[in-house]
Design an enzyme around this catalytic site. Structure first.
Site, mmCIF file in Angstrom:
data_model
loop_
_atom_site.group_PDB
_atom_site.id
_atom_site.type_symbol
_atom_site.label_atom_id
_atom_site.label_comp_id
_atom_site.label_asym_id
_atom_site.label_seq_id
_atom_site.Cartn_x
_atom_site.Cartn_y
_atom_site.Cartn_z
ATOM 1 N N PRO A 17 64.812 51.835 3.066
ATOM 2 C CG PRO A 17 64.156 54.046 3.259
ATOM 3 C CD PRO A 17 64.172 52.905 2.298
ATOM 4 C CG ASN A 18 65.137 53.504 8.592
ATOM 5 O OD1 ASN A 18 66.246 53.732 9.063
ATOM 6 N ND2 ASN A 18 64.376 54.461 8.078
ATOM 7 N NE ARG A 25 61.801 51.086 11.010
ATOM 8 C CZ ARG A 25 61.265 51.216 9.809
ATOM 9 N NH1 ARG A 25 61.386 50.247 8.909
ATOM 10 N NH2 ARG A 25 60.613 52.299 9.505
ATOM 11 C CE1 TYR A 30 57.026 48.884 9.744
ATOM 12 C CE2 TYR A 30 58.343 49.948 11.453
ATOM 13 C CZ TYR A 30 57.521 50.034 10.339
ATOM 14 O OH TYR A 30 57.193 51.260 9.817
ATOM 15 C CG ASN A 81 58.853 47.174 2.499
ATOM 16 O OD1 ASN A 81 58.479 48.340 2.375
ATOM 17 N ND2 ASN A 81 58.759 46.506 3.640
ATOM 18 C CB ALA A 84 60.401 56.120 4.719
ATOM 19 C CG HIS A 87 54.784 56.710 2.715
ATOM 20 N ND1 HIS A 87 53.736 55.887 2.352
ATOM 21 C CD2 HIS A 87 55.457 56.033 3.691
ATOM 22 C CE1 HIS A 87 53.777 54.786 3.099
ATOM 23 N NE2 HIS A 87 54.817 54.848 3.908
ATOM 24 C CD GLU A 105 53.482 49.917 -2.712
ATOM 25 O OE1 GLU A 105 53.051 50.264 -3.835
ATOM 26 O OE2 GLU A 105 53.279 50.575 -1.673
ATOM 27 C CG HIS A 107 54.091 48.483 2.485
ATOM 28 N ND1 HIS A 107 55.164 49.354 2.487
ATOM 29 C CD2 HIS A 107 53.406 48.739 1.341
ATOM 30 C CE1 HIS A 107 55.113 50.102 1.403
ATOM 31 N NE2 HIS A 107 54.061 49.749 0.682
ATOM 32 C CG LEU A 108 57.505 44.043 7.102
ATOM 33 C CD1 LEU A 108 58.674 44.745 7.753
ATOM 34 C CD2 LEU A 108 57.608 42.542 7.285
ATOM 35 C CB SER A 109 52.897 47.998 9.154
ATOM 36 O OG SER A 109 53.309 49.028 8.263
ATOM 37 N NE ARG A 114 52.421 52.132 10.881
ATOM 38 C CZ ARG A 114 53.749 52.110 10.664
ATOM 39 N NH1 ARG A 114 54.233 51.411 9.638
ATOM 40 N NH2 ARG A 114 54.571 52.756 11.460
ATOM 41 N NE ARG A 118 53.901 55.272 9.245
ATOM 42 C CZ ARG A 118 55.230 55.429 9.283
ATOM 43 N NH1 ARG A 118 55.981 55.023 8.284
ATOM 44 N NH2 ARG A 118 55.816 55.974 10.329
HETATM 45 C C1 DQA Z 1 56.853 49.854 5.736
HETATM 46 C C2 DQA Z 1 55.790 50.936 6.010
HETATM 47 C C3 DQA Z 1 56.358 52.323 5.771
HETATM 48 O O1 DQA Z 1 55.374 53.310 6.046
HETATM 49 C C4 DQA Z 1 57.551 52.573 6.680
HETATM 50 O O2 DQA Z 1 58.129 53.828 6.391
HETATM 51 C C5 DQA Z 1 58.551 51.487 6.633
HETATM 52 C C6 DQA Z 1 58.116 50.093 6.546
HETATM 53 C C7 DQA Z 1 56.337 48.449 6.089
HETATM 54 O O3 DQA Z 1 56.934 47.485 5.636
HETATM 55 O O4 DQA Z 1 55.358 48.306 6.840
HETATM 56 O O5 DQA Z 1 59.757 51.728 6.767
HETATM 57 O O6 DQA Z 1 57.161 49.863 4.358
#
Ligand code: DQA
Length: 152
Positions: A17-18, A25, A30, A81, A84, A87, A105, A107-109, A114, A118
């Site tokens: 999502p997102n 965003r 990100y 990825n 959210a 978690h 798995e 993640h960008l961040s 954080r 997370r």
């Molecule tokens: C994310 C990290 C998650 O905590 C967050 O909810 C995201 C992006 C990342 O790619 O850093 O939507 O997965």
């Protein structure tokens, strides 16, 4: 790599999502690369590595579970990825465990640097590994790692 052997190593790329809003965003977290930008670069890397990608983005947990289930018999590995849902989602973790497909798995961040919520990933215990904190490069490192697992 011939088309046939590439098809023998098909990888499901899942964006949660997102992530469709990447580029606008929270760019401070990100970055400015769009999801299309990541997918285009991933496709180029996949050609180089001789694998075929099936790419899905969804904001819905159920659609992500459906895509993971559909990978059975269609794909040999999963690059995900979960955003959210990382978690929160036991359902995504259980779907990955059910397919038993090697899953990386990404993640960008750096989710460990954080907010405390997370740092926990429901998926990580059933994934081959987790790569985070490198921006779009996390996906490219993840694809390389997954392909090397599939080659073993
Ligand atoms: C994310 C990290 C998650 O905590 C967050 O909810 C995201 C992006 C990342 O790619 O850093 O939507 O997965």
């Amino acid at each position: 790599m011939s088309a046939q052997s590439a098809a023998n190593r098909r990888i499901l790329v899942l964006h949660g999502p997102n992530l469709n809003l990447l580029g606008i965003r929270e760019p401070g977290v990100y970055g400015s690369t769009t999801l299309d930008g990541i997918n285009t670069a991933l496709a180029a890397l996949a050609r180089e590595l001789g694998v075929e990608l099936k790419t899905v983005q969804s904001n819905s947990e159920g659609a992500l579970v459906d895509a993971i289930q559909q990978a059975l018999g269609e794909c040999q590995g999963i690059l995900i990825n979960p955003a959210a849902y990382t978690h929160t989602s036991v359902a995504i973790r259980d779907a990955v465990a059910a397919t038993a497909l090697p899953t990386v798995e990404v993640h960008l961040s750096n989710i460990h640097a954080r907010e405390a919520f997370r740092a926990h990933s429901y998926l990580a215990p059933v994934a081959v590994g987790q790569i985070c904190g490198f921006g779009p490069e996390s996906y490219f490192l993840g694809l390389r790692a997954l392909v090397s697992v599939l080659e073993k």
